[in-house]
Design a protein around this motif. Structure first.
Motif, PDB file in Angstrom:
ATOM      1  N   ARG A  28     -33.344  53.412  72.072  1.00 13.21           N
ATOM      2  CA  ARG A  28     -32.374  53.821  71.050  1.00 13.21           C
ATOM      3  C   ARG A  28     -31.162  52.886  71.046  1.00 13.21           C
ATOM      4  O   ARG A  28     -30.674  52.496  69.980  1.00 13.21           O
ATOM      5  CB  ARG A  28     -31.935  55.268  71.267  1.00 13.21           C
ATOM      6  N   ILE A  29     -30.685  52.545  72.225  1.00 17.18           N
ATOM      7  CA  ILE A  29     -29.539  51.633  72.313  1.00 17.18           C
ATOM      8  C   ILE A  29     -29.930  50.258  71.794  1.00 17.18           C
ATOM      9  O   ILE A  29     -29.197  49.638  71.017  1.00 17.18           O
ATOM     10  CB  ILE A  29     -28.995  51.591  73.750  1.00 17.18           C
ATOM     11  N   ASP A  30     -31.105  49.781  72.193  1.00 12.28           N
ATOM     12  CA  ASP A  30     -31.578  48.472  71.727  1.00 12.28           C
ATOM     13  C   ASP A  30     -31.713  48.447  70.204  1.00 12.28           C
ATOM     14  O   ASP A  30     -31.341  47.463  69.556  1.00 12.28           O
ATOM     15  CB  ASP A  30     -32.908  48.111  72.376  1.00 12.28           C
ATOM     16  N   GLN A  31     -32.240  49.518  69.625  1.00 10.85           N
ATOM     17  CA  GLN A  31     -32.386  49.580  68.170  1.00 10.85           C
ATOM     18  C   GLN A  31     -31.025  49.562  67.483  1.00 10.85           C
ATOM     19  O   GLN A  31     -30.845  48.905  66.460  1.00 10.85           O
ATOM     20  CB  GLN A  31     -33.160  50.833  67.761  1.00 10.85           C
ATOM     21  N   GLY A  32     -30.069  50.290  68.047  1.00  6.08           N
ATOM     22  CA  GLY A  32     -28.734  50.343  67.461  1.00  6.08           C
ATOM     23  C   GLY A  32     -28.029  49.005  67.486  1.00  6.08           C
ATOM     24  O   GLY A  32     -27.327  48.641  66.532  1.00  6.08           O
ATOM     25  N   LEU A  33     -28.195  48.256  68.560  1.00  6.26           N
ATOM     26  CA  LEU A  33     -27.523  46.960  68.693  1.00  6.26           C
ATOM     27  C   LEU A  33     -28.326  45.813  68.086  1.00  6.26           C
ATOM     28  O   LEU A  33     -27.764  44.766  67.776  1.00  6.26           O
ATOM     29  CB  LEU A  33     -27.256  46.656  70.170  1.00  6.26           C
ATOM     30  N   GLY A  34     -29.625  45.999  67.951  1.00  2.38           N
ATOM     31  CA  GLY A  34     -30.491  44.930  67.461  1.00  2.38           C
ATOM     32  C   GLY A  34     -30.804  43.940  68.565  1.00  2.38           C
ATOM     33  O   GLY A  34     -30.045  43.811  69.532  1.00  2.38           O
ATOM     34  N   ALA A  67     -29.234  40.761  73.281  1.00  2.44           N
ATOM     35  CA  ALA A  67     -29.283  39.483  74.003  1.00  2.44           C
ATOM     36  C   ALA A  67     -27.881  38.923  74.204  1.00  2.44           C
ATOM     37  O   ALA A  67     -27.542  38.451  75.291  1.00  2.44           O
ATOM     38  CB  ALA A  67     -30.173  38.484  73.258  1.00  2.44           C
ATOM     39  N   ALA A  68     -27.056  38.982  73.171  1.00  6.37           N
ATOM     40  CA  ALA A  68     -25.684  38.465  73.272  1.00  6.37           C
ATOM     41  C   ALA A  68     -24.860  39.295  74.257  1.00  6.37           C
ATOM     42  O   ALA A  68     -24.117  38.744  75.073  1.00  6.37           O
ATOM     43  CB  ALA A  68     -25.023  38.458  71.895  1.00  6.37           C
ATOM     44  N   LEU A  69     -25.007  40.614  74.192  1.00  3.60           N
ATOM     45  CA  LEU A  69     -24.277  41.490  75.110  1.00  3.60           C
ATOM     46  C   LEU A  69     -24.695  41.218  76.547  1.00  3.60           C
ATOM     47  O   LEU A  69     -23.848  41.064  77.432  1.00  3.60           O
ATOM     48  CB  LEU A  69     -24.513  42.958  74.747  1.00  3.60           C
ATOM     49  N   HIS A  70     -25.991  41.150  76.798  1.00  5.61           N
ATOM     50  CA  HIS A  70     -26.475  40.898  78.158  1.00  5.61           C
ATOM     51  C   HIS A  70     -25.986  39.544  78.677  1.00  5.61           C
ATOM     52  O   HIS A  70     -25.579  39.432  79.839  1.00  5.61           O
ATOM     53  CB  HIS A  70     -28.000  40.961  78.204  1.00  5.61           C
ATOM     54  N   ALA A  71     -26.039  38.531  77.832  1.00  6.54           N
ATOM     55  CA  ALA A  71     -25.586  37.198  78.256  1.00  6.54           C
ATOM     56  C   ALA A  71     -24.103  37.226  78.614  1.00  6.54           C
ATOM     57  O   ALA A  71     -23.692  36.673  79.647  1.00  6.54           O
ATOM     58  CB  ALA A  71     -25.858  36.171  77.156  1.00  6.54           C
TER      59      ALA A  71
END
Length: 151
Positions: free
Chosen positions: A122-128, A133-137
């Protein structure tokens, strides 16, 4: 005469990085805690159980991986030990104790894993995908920098 209500003020954006990170962490934790509740576990307990290997790991190693100090981890371990989800076993020498997940703890993880996955999706879908990828980096860079600067 009717009372006039003022519109609610827009929230002020904080320039404090720590404030923003803590707010994000609380919001994320709430989502995962809600998802994991049917398994009788919260996100912090899930994280500890997932990182406590079958052969056992030293407390300090787990604390470092979680970014916690040993005393906080020790306090958070008490309910896991009392629930018989984690046990303390002898280490390589007499001074060391290792924490090991029990069979009962593995069953908890088996129940919790799909619930965690749903929250993650759900979180991945919300952020795209690009947003994640940008957040994790960015988080990985910040973690590495702060770990390197640690006293």
């Amino acid at each position: 005469m009717s009372a006039r209500t003022e519109p609610a003020a827009a929230p002020t954006q904080s320039v404090c990085t720590c404030f923003r990170m803590r707010k994000l962490a609380r919001l994320m934790s709430q989502r995962y805690d809600q998802a994991l509740a049917p398994a009788g576990i919260n996100l912090n307990q899930y994280s500890i159980l997932r990182r406590t290997g079958g052969q056992g790991r030293p407390l300090g190693e787990i604390a470092r991986e979680l970014g916690m100090d040993r005393s906080t981890l020790s306090r958070d371990l008490k309910p896991l030990v009392e629930s018989n989800w984690i046990e303390s076993v002898p280490g390589l020498d007499a001074r060391q104790r290792r924490l090991r997940i029990t069979d009962e703890g593995r069953r908890v993880i088996e129940r919790a894993q799909p619930l965690w996955r749903q929250a993650q999706d759900r979180i991945d879908q919300g952020l795209g995908a690009e947003g994640v990828a940008a957040l994790h980096a960015q988080l990985d860079r910040a973690i590495a920098q702060l770990q390197d600067d640690a006293p």
